[in-house]
Enzyme design. Structure first.
Site: not given
Ligand code: ADP
Length: 182
Positions: A20, A41, A43
């Site tokens: 993203i 993740g 964030d």
């Molecule tokens: P949460 O704590 O809300 O579960 P996470 O970041 O752990 O948030 O995961 C939410 C989703 O984002 C997961 O499907 C993860 O694989 C995805 N994710 C992680 N990095 C990225 C990225 N760079 N771009 C898009 N999605 C991502």
């Protein structure tokens, strides 16, 4: 009365597999935690690419409650803005998780509409570290986005991207897209 066909919205939603932080849209949504000070993740990825100015701005926001959404600039991201929303931690489905996840999408879309943001990309909120089952979460995401698209024409809300980072997430989002639009 004009009948509004859900299928007419097909071109305003796109499911893609990718990162993203590379999305060239008006705003990307961050699945943040309540501190809004960065984390793992998606964030962590967003803060890394946006650079330290993002943290400086989020420090001024005083955190956010689950289901809330707050806007910042995108700094070094291709996206002009980041909408930070805090998803629910999934426990057993009996702790208002569905309502809270729906609020994340609704409030992010309201924030976009209020700030002239016409193209927006969502990650799969709560389905990583917060363990929300992806298939159910995807349905909530689609329901919220479809409601917004049906209520606002393309001059207000042009296009919504769902960005899946892994194959399983992509699979469930694509399956739903086909269900609605095939
Ligand atoms: P949460 O704590 O809300 O579960 P996470 O970041 O752990 O948030 O995961 C939410 C989703 O984002 C997961 O499907 C993860 O694989 C995805 N994710 C992680 N990095 C990225 C990225 N760079 N771009 C898009 N999605 C991502």
């Amino acid at each position: 009365m004009e009948t509004i066909d859900i299928r007419e919205q097909a071109e305003r939603i796109e499911v893609i597999k990718g990162d993203i932080t590379e999305m060239n849209v008006d705003a990307i949504v961050n699945a943040a935690n309540k501190s809004l000070l960065g984390g793992g993740g998606v964030d962590g990825a967003i803060h890394r690419v946006a650079g330290p100015e993002l943290l400086e701005e989020t420090k001024t926001l005083g955190g956010a409650e689950t289901g809330e959404a707050k806007l910042t600039k995108g700094y070094n991201l291709p996206a002009a803005y980041v909408i930070h929303t805090v998803g629910p931690v999934y426990q057993d489905g009996q702790h208002n998780e569905e309502e809270l996840l729906r609020q994340c999408y609704d409030h992010s879309l309201e924030t976009a509409l209020a700030n002239n943001i016409k193209t927006i990309a969502f990650p799969s909120i709560s389905t990583g570290a917060y363990r929300y089952p992806v298939e159910e979460a995807a349905k909530i995401a689609f329901d919220s986005v479809l409601d917004a698209l049906l209520q606002h024409d393309a001059s207000e809300l042009e296009k919504v991207y769902f960005v899946a980072f892994d194959d399983e997430t992509y699979h469930y989002y694509q399956k739903l897209y086909d269900l609605y639009f095939a």
